[in-house]
Design a protein around this motif. Structure first.
Motif, PDB file in Angstrom:
ATOM      1  N   THR A  19       0.781  -1.504   0.135  1.00 35.03           N
ATOM      2  CA  THR A  19      -0.062   0.090  -0.039  1.00 35.03           C
ATOM      3  C   THR A  19       1.027   1.058  -0.153  1.00 35.03           C
ATOM      4  O   THR A  19       0.641   2.210  -0.734  1.00 35.03           O
ATOM      5  CB  THR A  19      -0.972   0.060   1.211  1.00 35.03           C
ATOM      6  OG1 THR A  19      -0.423  -0.364   2.390  1.00 35.03           O
ATOM      7  CG2 THR A  19      -2.032  -1.081   1.073  1.00 35.03           C
ATOM      8  N   ARG A  20       2.127   1.219   0.821  1.00 35.34           N
ATOM      9  CA  ARG A  20       2.736   2.272   0.685  1.00 35.34           C
ATOM     10  C   ARG A  20       3.521   2.692  -0.575  1.00 35.34           C
ATOM     11  O   ARG A  20       3.434   3.763  -1.162  1.00 35.34           O
ATOM     12  CB  ARG A  20       4.002   2.372   1.768  1.00 35.34           C
ATOM     13  CG  ARG A  20       4.915   3.483   1.752  1.00 35.34           C
ATOM     14  CD  ARG A  20       6.488   3.046   2.220  1.00 35.34           C
ATOM     15  NE  ARG A  20       6.745   2.195   1.487  1.00 35.34           N
ATOM     16  CZ  ARG A  20       7.452   2.618   0.316  1.00 35.34           C
ATOM     17  NH1 ARG A  20       7.540   3.703  -0.058  1.00 35.34           N
ATOM     18  NH2 ARG A  20       8.146   1.655  -0.312  1.00 35.34           N
ATOM     19  N   ALA A  21       4.037   1.519  -1.352  1.00 37.59           N
ATOM     20  CA  ALA A  21       4.438   1.828  -2.612  1.00 37.59           C
ATOM     21  C   ALA A  21       3.295   2.237  -3.652  1.00 37.59           C
ATOM     22  O   ALA A  21       3.727   3.006  -4.668  1.00 37.59           O
ATOM     23  CB  ALA A  21       4.826   0.295  -3.098  1.00 37.59           C
ATOM     24  N   ALA A  22       1.966   2.038  -3.393  1.00 41.41           N
ATOM     25  CA  ALA A  22       0.988   2.361  -4.360  1.00 41.41           C
ATOM     26  C   ALA A  22       0.647   3.698  -3.613  1.00 41.41           C
ATOM     27  O   ALA A  22      -0.569   4.329  -4.394  1.00 41.41           O
ATOM     28  CB  ALA A  22      -0.264   1.329  -4.165  1.00 41.41           C
ATOM     29  N   GLY A  23       1.050   4.399  -2.737  1.00 39.14           N
ATOM     30  CA  GLY A  23       0.612   5.832  -2.481  1.00 39.14           C
ATOM     31  C   GLY A  23      -0.323   5.884  -1.359  1.00 39.14           C
ATOM     32  O   GLY A  23      -1.040   6.699  -0.970  1.00 39.14           O
ATOM     33  N   LEU A  24      -0.420   4.687  -0.285  1.00 37.20           N
ATOM     34  CA  LEU A  24      -1.678   4.771   0.619  1.00 37.20           C
ATOM     35  C   LEU A  24      -0.732   4.417   1.896  1.00 37.20           C
ATOM     36  O   LEU A  24      -0.031   3.327   2.105  1.00 37.20           O
ATOM     37  CB  LEU A  24      -2.658   3.859   0.263  1.00 37.20           C
ATOM     38  CG  LEU A  24      -3.765   3.702   1.440  1.00 37.20           C
ATOM     39  CD1 LEU A  24      -4.685   4.997   1.524  1.00 37.20           C
ATOM     40  CD2 LEU A  24      -4.592   2.193   1.264  1.00 37.20           C
ATOM     41  N   LEU A  25      -1.034   5.319   3.120  1.00 33.52           N
ATOM     42  CA  LEU A  25      -0.515   4.899   4.349  1.00 33.52           C
ATOM     43  C   LEU A  25      -1.680   4.218   5.231  1.00 33.52           C
ATOM     44  O   LEU A  25      -2.847   4.934   5.389  1.00 33.52           O
ATOM     45  CB  LEU A  25       0.057   5.956   5.067  1.00 33.52           C
ATOM     46  CG  LEU A  25       1.147   6.895   4.247  1.00 33.52           C
ATOM     47  CD1 LEU A  25       1.701   8.078   5.274  1.00 33.52           C
ATOM     48  CD2 LEU A  25       2.445   5.814   3.845  1.00 33.52           C
ATOM     49  N   ILE A  26      -1.309   3.012   5.870  1.00 34.02           N
ATOM     50  CA  ILE A  26      -2.316   2.349   6.694  1.00 34.02           C
ATOM     51  C   ILE A  26      -1.587   1.974   8.088  1.00 34.02           C
ATOM     52  O   ILE A  26      -0.311   2.191   8.003  1.00 34.02           O
ATOM     53  CB  ILE A  26      -3.099   1.215   5.918  1.00 34.02           C
ATOM     54  CG1 ILE A  26      -1.921   0.009   5.595  1.00 34.02           C
ATOM     55  CG2 ILE A  26      -3.894   1.444   4.646  1.00 34.02           C
ATOM     56  CD1 ILE A  26      -2.520  -1.190   5.396  1.00 34.02           C
ATOM     57  N   GLY A  27      -2.154   1.461   9.051  1.00 34.53           N
ATOM     58  CA  GLY A  27      -1.558   0.968  10.076  1.00 34.53           C
ATOM     59  C   GLY A  27      -1.461  -0.571  10.262  1.00 34.53           C
ATOM     60  O   GLY A  27      -2.153  -1.251   9.290  1.00 34.53           O
ATOM     61  N   LYS A  28      -0.944  -0.966  11.317  1.00 32.77           N
ATOM     62  CA  LYS A  28      -0.930  -2.496  11.558  1.00 32.77           C
ATOM     63  C   LYS A  28      -0.982  -2.699  13.028  1.00 32.77           C
ATOM     64  O   LYS A  28      -0.325  -2.056  13.887  1.00 32.77           O
ATOM     65  CB  LYS A  28       0.364  -3.012  10.869  1.00 32.77           C
ATOM     66  CG  LYS A  28       0.469  -4.590  11.058  1.00 32.77           C
ATOM     67  CD  LYS A  28       1.740  -4.930   9.834  1.00 32.77           C
ATOM     68  CE  LYS A  28       3.028  -4.708  10.388  1.00 32.77           C
ATOM     69  NZ  LYS A  28       3.180  -5.525  11.354  1.00 32.77           N
ATOM     70  N   GLY A  29      -1.718  -3.796  13.479  1.00 32.24           N
ATOM     71  CA  GLY A  29      -1.558  -4.090  14.933  1.00 32.24           C
ATOM     72  C   GLY A  29      -2.125  -5.439  15.039  1.00 32.24           C
ATOM     73  O   GLY A  29      -2.004  -6.435  14.142  1.00 32.24           O
ATOM     74  N   GLY A  30      -3.093  -5.612  16.216  1.00 27.15           N
ATOM     75  CA  GLY A  30      -3.251  -6.987  16.737  1.00 27.15           C
ATOM     76  C   GLY A  30      -2.251  -7.851  17.490  1.00 27.15           C
ATOM     77  O   GLY A  30      -0.915  -7.183  17.459  1.00 27.15           O
ATOM     78  N   LEU A  31      -2.717  -8.625  18.360  1.00 29.78           N
ATOM     79  CA  LEU A  31      -1.828  -9.547  19.061  1.00 29.78           C
ATOM     80  C   LEU A  31      -0.676 -10.093  18.404  1.00 29.78           C
ATOM     81  O   LEU A  31       0.515 -10.061  18.725  1.00 29.78           O
ATOM     82  CB  LEU A  31      -2.522 -10.534  19.916  1.00 29.78           C
ATOM     83  CG  LEU A  31      -1.903 -11.305  20.690  1.00 29.78           C
ATOM     84  CD1 LEU A  31      -1.231 -10.587  22.082  1.00 29.78           C
ATOM     85  CD2 LEU A  31      -2.612 -12.457  21.506  1.00 29.78           C
ATOM     86  N   HIS A  32      -0.976 -10.437  17.225  1.00 32.20           N
ATOM     87  CA  HIS A  32       0.113 -11.088  16.511  1.00 32.20           C
ATOM     88  C   HIS A  32       0.525 -10.208  15.375  1.00 32.20           C
ATOM     89  O   HIS A  32       1.324 -10.660  14.454  1.00 32.20           O
ATOM     90  CB  HIS A  32      -0.534 -12.457  15.910  1.00 32.20           C
ATOM     91  CG  HIS A  32      -1.125 -13.321  16.967  1.00 32.20           C
ATOM     92  ND1 HIS A  32      -0.262 -14.342  17.794  1.00 32.20           N
ATOM     93  CD2 HIS A  32      -2.446 -13.537  17.220  1.00 32.20           C
ATOM     94  CE1 HIS A  32      -1.198 -15.061  18.591  1.00 32.20           C
ATOM     95  NE2 HIS A  32      -2.375 -14.566  18.087  1.00 32.20           N
ATOM     96  N   GLY A  33       0.308  -9.152  15.127  1.00 29.36           N
ATOM     97  CA  GLY A  33       0.687  -8.169  14.217  1.00 29.36           C
ATOM     98  C   GLY A  33       0.328  -8.348  12.518  1.00 29.36           C
ATOM     99  O   GLY A  33       0.874  -8.334  11.911  1.00 29.36           O
ATOM    100  N   ASN A  34      -0.926  -9.028  12.971  1.00 31.08           N
ATOM    101  CA  ASN A  34      -1.533  -9.506  11.275  1.00 31.08           C
ATOM    102  C   ASN A  34      -2.861  -8.740  11.186  1.00 31.08           C
ATOM    103  O   ASN A  34      -3.464  -9.061  10.199  1.00 31.08           O
ATOM    104  CB  ASN A  34      -1.775 -10.991  11.492  1.00 31.08           C
ATOM    105  CG  ASN A  34      -2.885 -11.530  12.465  1.00 31.08           C
ATOM    106  OD1 ASN A  34      -2.985 -10.796  13.588  1.00 31.08           O
ATOM    107  ND2 ASN A  34      -4.079 -12.128  12.024  1.00 31.08           N
ATOM    108  N   VAL A  35      -3.011  -7.438  11.584  1.00 29.20           N
ATOM    109  CA  VAL A  35      -4.271  -6.925  11.409  1.00 29.20           C
ATOM    110  C   VAL A  35      -3.698  -5.462  10.789  1.00 29.20           C
ATOM    111  O   VAL A  35      -3.110  -4.675  11.326  1.00 29.20           O
ATOM    112  CB  VAL A  35      -5.217  -6.639  12.701  1.00 29.20           C
ATOM    113  CG1 VAL A  35      -6.417  -5.849  12.356  1.00 29.20           C
ATOM    114  CG2 VAL A  35      -5.412  -8.058  13.417  1.00 29.20           C
TER     115      VAL A  35
END
Length: 434
Positions: free
Chosen positions: A384-400
């Motif tokens: 997504t960053r490469a395509a021009g969009l910033l998002i976040g990431k989280g969850g207990l396992h880092g998979n969300v």
């Protein structure tokens, strides 16, 4: 300065445990509306808003005017040893908006500080250091707030000034309560709460602190009414309810101005921060007067509610209410959730789409299972960053994937962001299948 040179300098003087996104971290140097520009001149659509903090986006004239007006007075700071007109006016508005009877407000500089203050109030008022918290929760990086954080990845110390017992929260993709209906899930959680009170506490518990939607936990969302059902049990024991609204406040969930509104109950206290200042550092606690006034020692807040931050916060609150951003969050959030759920039908790597308003989580799993796929989430974050969009990431396992754009998001921007995100998931899913 190139990003790689700044990264080298960062690593030389900053802690190793300070998390950075992306294989090649970026510096954000400019912003306008819902877009930001990095230090190498690349522009992105921002779907994470500085961790839900830039609620209005960037370059908002009303915020700039309010801050400039305060700067023109020459007074940026006085401390709470002096009267602060802007602080009093903002407290009056928050007390009224809270719905808490006879409410008072204490300002801090962050959500962590706000939750620390709320825990101090509750434990002092109840004369107990026993606290209930939710599994998969996050409440901050200070001593007590780490102690009540139910996510091992964010608990840096086993030491704590409080004794905590954990009850079930809003996460049910996997685990012993997976697959239950909303009603059965609530019944099971209430039964678990009663069991925890009877077995892991002395019964003399100070409070339950809970996020209506678990932010760092991957936007895990309990069924509506769960915290209200908990409240009935808490009232039997005189236990206080604290709603951590650091991420869910100010209308971001779309349905209600405060996240707790989905649960049919009014808490004894709420904490807030992040979006209120649109980037300026402000947080606080709003609570029943009897609870707020229970401390017998002196206290102040050096930076909390300072004239500059409260000027920005008042302008932000005006903008949220005048432009009905709660309704916008509901509408744009429903559109994004719909697009993501359509993608879920095509891509088995999506295990669950959840959340409310402009606070959406996409949990990624190994196809055909509910096993977490953190590597896939990292790959989508990079795509997504490469395509021009910033998002976040989280969850207990880092998979969300965490989707939380500024609440001023437009139709066209929602469509653009959804397209980039769905395309990135499709690309990574195809690579995974191959």
């Amino acid at each position: 300065m190139p990003h790689d040179e700044l990264l080298r300098r960062h690593r030389a003087v900053m802690p190793d445990w300070l998390t950075l996104y992306y294989d090649a971290p970026i510096e954000i140097t400019g912003g306008n509306g819902r877009h930001v520009t990095d230090g190498e001149g690349r522009t992105y659509l921002d779907f994470f808003a500085g961790i839900l903090t830039n609620a209005l986006g960037y370059g908002v004239p009303e915020i700039g005017a309010a801050v400039s007006g305060q700067l023109d007075t020459g007074v940026v700071h006085t401390s709470t040893l002096y009267l602060i007109r802007q602080q009093v006016a903002l407290a009056e508005r928050i007390a009224e908006l809270s719905g808490i009877p006879d409410a008072k407000v204490f300002f801090t500089s962050s959500g962590t500080e706000a939750n620390e203050a709320a825990l101090l109030l509750a434990t002092q008022y109840r004369r107990s250091n026993q606290v209930l918290a939710l599994r998969n929760s996050y409440h901050g990086r200070a001593f007590a707030t780490m102690g009540v954080t139910g996510n091992r990845g964010w608990s840096a110390s086993a030491l704590s000034p409080v004794q905590v017992s954990y009850v079930h929260g809003g996460y049910r993709l996997r685990g012993p309560l997976a697959g239950l209906s909303d009603a059965d899930y609530i019944d099971a959680c209430v039964a678990d709460l009663r069991e925890v009170l009877a077995t892991t506490t002395s019964g003399d518990v100070a409070c339950l602190i809970a996020e209506p939607v678990q932010g760092v936990g991957g936007f895990a969302t309990p069924p509506d009414g769960l915290l209200g059902a908990y409240r009935e049990v808490l009232d039997e024991h005189g236990i206080l309810l604290i709603s951590d609204e650091v991420q869910t406040g100010w209308g971001r969930t779309g349905e209600h101005f405060w996240g707790i509104g989905a649960h049919g109950t009014t808490p004894d206290a709420m904490t807030f921060a992040k979006g209120l200042g649109n980037g300026f550092a402000i947080g606080g606690v709003v609570a029943r007067a009897e609870l707020m006034d229970c401390l017998s020692a002196n206290s102040i807040s050096t930076f909390g509610g300072n004239p500059l931050a409260t000027a920005a916060a008042s302008a932000t609150l005006d903008y949220v209410l005048d432009h009905d951003l709660q309704a916008n969050a509901a509408e744009r959030g429903a559109y994004l959730a719909g697009r993501l759920r359509e993608a879920q039908q095509r891509h088995p790597v999506i295990g669950e789409v959840r959340g409310k308003g402009l606070m959406l989580g996409v949990e990624l799993v190994d196809p055909g299972t509910t096993d977490p796929a953190p590597g896939v989430a990292t790959a989508v974050l990079e795509a997504t960053r490469a395509a021009g969009l910033l998002i976040g990431k989280g969850g207990l396992h880092g998979n969300v994937l965490r989707i939380a754009p500024p609440m001023t998001l437009t139709d066209d921007e929602a469509a653009e962001g959804a397209r980039i995100l769905v395309d990135a998931i499709a690309t990574v899913d195809k690579e995974l299948a191959a």
